[in-house]
Design a protein around this motif. Structure first.
Motif, mmCIF file in Angstrom:
data_model
loop_
_atom_site.group_PDB
_atom_site.id
_atom_site.type_symbol
_atom_site.label_atom_id
_atom_site.label_comp_id
_atom_site.label_asym_id
_atom_site.label_seq_id
_atom_site.Cartn_x
_atom_site.Cartn_y
_atom_site.Cartn_z
ATOM 1 N N GLU A 151 13.829 -12.397 4.634
ATOM 2 C CA GLU A 151 12.468 -12.078 5.076
ATOM 3 C C GLU A 151 11.743 -11.121 4.123
ATOM 4 N N ALA A 152 12.418 -10.669 3.069
ATOM 5 C CA ALA A 152 11.809 -9.713 2.138
ATOM 6 C C ALA A 152 12.547 -9.811 0.808
ATOM 7 N N PHE A 153 11.992 -9.136 -0.208
ATOM 8 C CA PHE A 153 12.541 -9.189 -1.568
ATOM 9 C C PHE A 153 12.701 -7.766 -2.072
ATOM 10 N N LEU A 154 13.831 -7.471 -2.714
ATOM 11 C CA LEU A 154 14.089 -6.127 -3.235
ATOM 12 C C LEU A 154 13.648 -6.017 -4.691
ATOM 13 N N LEU A 197 6.897 5.091 -11.887
ATOM 14 C CA LEU A 197 6.409 4.669 -10.572
ATOM 15 C C LEU A 197 5.274 3.658 -10.713
ATOM 16 N N LYS A 198 4.377 3.907 -11.671
ATOM 17 C CA LYS A 198 3.245 3.011 -11.913
ATOM 18 C C LYS A 198 3.742 1.606 -12.250
ATOM 19 N N MET A 225 4.593 -3.998 -10.637
ATOM 20 C CA MET A 225 5.515 -5.122 -10.415
ATOM 21 C C MET A 225 5.517 -5.541 -8.954
ATOM 22 N N SER A 226 5.494 -4.535 -8.073
ATOM 23 C CA SER A 226 5.498 -4.809 -6.638
ATOM 24 C C SER A 226 4.226 -5.537 -6.209
ATOM 25 N N ALA A 227 3.073 -5.115 -6.759
ATOM 26 C CA ALA A 227 1.802 -5.780 -6.428
ATOM 27 C C ALA A 227 1.844 -7.238 -6.860
ATOM 28 N N SER A 233 3.813 -13.891 -2.232
ATOM 29 C CA SER A 233 3.572 -13.789 -0.779
ATOM 30 C C SER A 233 4.832 -13.374 -0.021
ATOM 31 N N VAL A 234 5.436 -12.297 -0.478
ATOM 32 C CA VAL A 234 6.666 -11.821 0.163
ATOM 33 C C VAL A 234 6.605 -10.289 0.271
ATOM 34 N N PRO A 235 7.057 -9.716 1.414
ATOM 35 C CA PRO A 235 7.147 -8.251 1.491
ATOM 36 C C PRO A 235 8.168 -7.752 0.470
#
Length: 448
Positions: free
Chosen positions: A63-66, A88-89, A94-96, A103-105
């Motif tokens: 249900e999510a991706f690390l 962090l930036k 990368m997370s965005a 389309s994955v949390p």
């Protein structure tokens, strides 16, 4: 949090062989340092570790991706707002990309605030006929090749604690104080977009995110979740004296938590089933990762599940596979198949860095971006074939424009390595290569 660890609980590893531990010349000085550390406040809290375990449960269930990333080895002299913000930036960018394009949390975990120790293949290093102890990370000894610098010093364990506390303090400020607000997607990119193909591609995606946010706002929706991010810390739990000194009894449950970081992992060199590291990890309630290399057998993988996840709790155990691009398609399928058949719900994560290292003619340790990418592709192919979930990526990266890995969209050549080769240990992806990887992983995830 109760600061007392019981010998019956957190110290049972002491009777077992412990690989990769420094040999301190002054055992009394070590005892004094550990007594001080045991009295210090926790760096993270049990409730935060529980929260990450729940998030990793979503990863394990598909249900999510690390996204787990950060320095190969942190350095005490890099604990500055500038260095930490740059890392962090990169992870936020990368997370965005992954969240929007796939389309994955995305569960965000840094290799940060504790990654000061490194396992080494040899205990000594020889240069020009001089042999000294190998550099084991700033938490143990110094990088300069001198006799004095290379002596393991227990006072460095205190330095690691304070450096980790400072880093976590900054990370918490950045992630909750407005810097991580999704409306900052362009600001994270300003210094980067003109010079890099990855930056330009990211800018186009940032405009789409902006449009989506404006649409939601116009519809009367402006969720608080967009204004801050959950961000967790992790490191290799290598130095067991340090990890034990920071292990606390949770006053809510009476269970032990290693409060040095939210998640700790056990490396390829310290995962002996009858060894001290597995024993230590079995006693704490943190989410646990284990690095699995190409020699890992099915029996070993199932043994880790039995020892570390006897309750079969999704989110408790993460297998971080580091096979090498040439081996992942052959070695991984049987492990995934048999572990899944056993009824365990573990998170499967690819570390495409550690199995793809080679030495360039210049003497620099490096990695080819194409090999990194190929291992990720192989990881996704295996999961697609088996109908299982590719749970995430674990990468060594930096927010700086270093020249440590060759290739990528903004290509670095072998002859460029000397320009900004700044790692204290293994080569890292730079910001441009990290973003390239995020876009490519998002495409692979969508194709699943």
């Amino acid at each position: 949090m109760n600061a007392n660890t019981s010998v019956a609980g957190g110290n049972t590893w002491r009777d077992l062989p412990a690989a990769q531990q420094p040999e301190y010349p002054d055992s009394e000085a070590l005892r004094d340092v550990l007594a001080d550390l045991a009295s210090y406040p926790p760096l993270v809290f049990a409730g935060e570790c529980d929260q990450l375990r729940a998030r990793m449960g979503a990863v394990a269930k598909g249900e999510a991706f690390l996204l787990q990333g950060g320095d190969c080895a942190e350095a005490f002299d890099a604990v500055s707002a500038e260095h930490i913000r740059a890392k962090l930036k990169t992870l936020l960018q990368m997370s965005a990309v992954l969240t929007y394009a796939a389309s994955v949390p995305v569960v965000k975990v840094g290799r940060i605030a504790g990654q000061y120790s490194k396992p080494r293949s040899k205990p000594t290093e020889t240069r020009d006929g001089v042999t000294l102890p190998t550099y084991r990370g700033d938490s143990v000894n110094g990088f300069p090749f001198t006799e004095e610098a290379r002596i393991p010093d227990p006072q460095r364990l205190k330095q690691m604690y304070h450096a980790s506390a400072s880093t976590l303090n900054l990370v918490r400020a950045f992630t909750t104080g407005g810097y991580a607000d999704l409306r900052q997607v362009h600001a994270w990119n300003q210094d980067f977009v003109k010079s890099s193909p990855a930056g330009q591609r990211y800018e186009a995606l940032a405009r789409e995110i902006d449009n989506a946010l404006n649409f939601m706002k116009a519809c009367g929706t402006d969720p608080a979740e967009f204004k801050a991010v959950e961000f967790f810390s992790s490191h290799e739990g290598l130095l067991l004296d340090y990890e034990s000194a920071l292990t606390r009894t949770d006053s809510r449950t009476g269970e032990l938590y290693d409060t040095s970081g939210h998640m700790v992992w056990i490396g390829e060199r310290t995962r002996q089933m009858d060894g001290a590291h597995i024993e230590f990890a079995s006693k704490i309630r943190n989410p646990i990762g284990i690095k699995l290399g190409p020699t890992t057998t099915v029996d070993e993988a199932l043994g880790y599940v039995d020892r570390l996840d006897p309750e079969r709790e999704p989110g408790r155990l993460t297998f971080i596979v580091r096979m090498g691009a040439d081996k992942v398609r052959d070695k991984l399928p049987e492990l995934v198949e048999k572990v899944t058949a056993s009824g365990a719900t573990v998170a499967w994560v690819t570390d495409p860095m550690h199995g793809n290292t080679f030495e360039a003619a210049s003497g620099h340790k490096t990695r080819r971006f194409d090999d990194v990418l190929d291992e990720v592709k192989g990881f996704f192919e295996v999961h697609k074939e088996l109908g299982t979930h590719p749970g995430g990526i674990h990468v060594e990266l930096t927010g700086d424009d270093v020249t440590e890995c060759v290739g990528g969209g903004h290509e670095i050549f072998v002859d460029d390595l000397h320009q900004r080769y700044e790692t204290a240990c293994d080569p890292r992806l730079n910001r441009s290569q990290s973003l390239d990887l995020a876009f490519l992983v998002a495409e692979m995830y969508r194709a699943q």
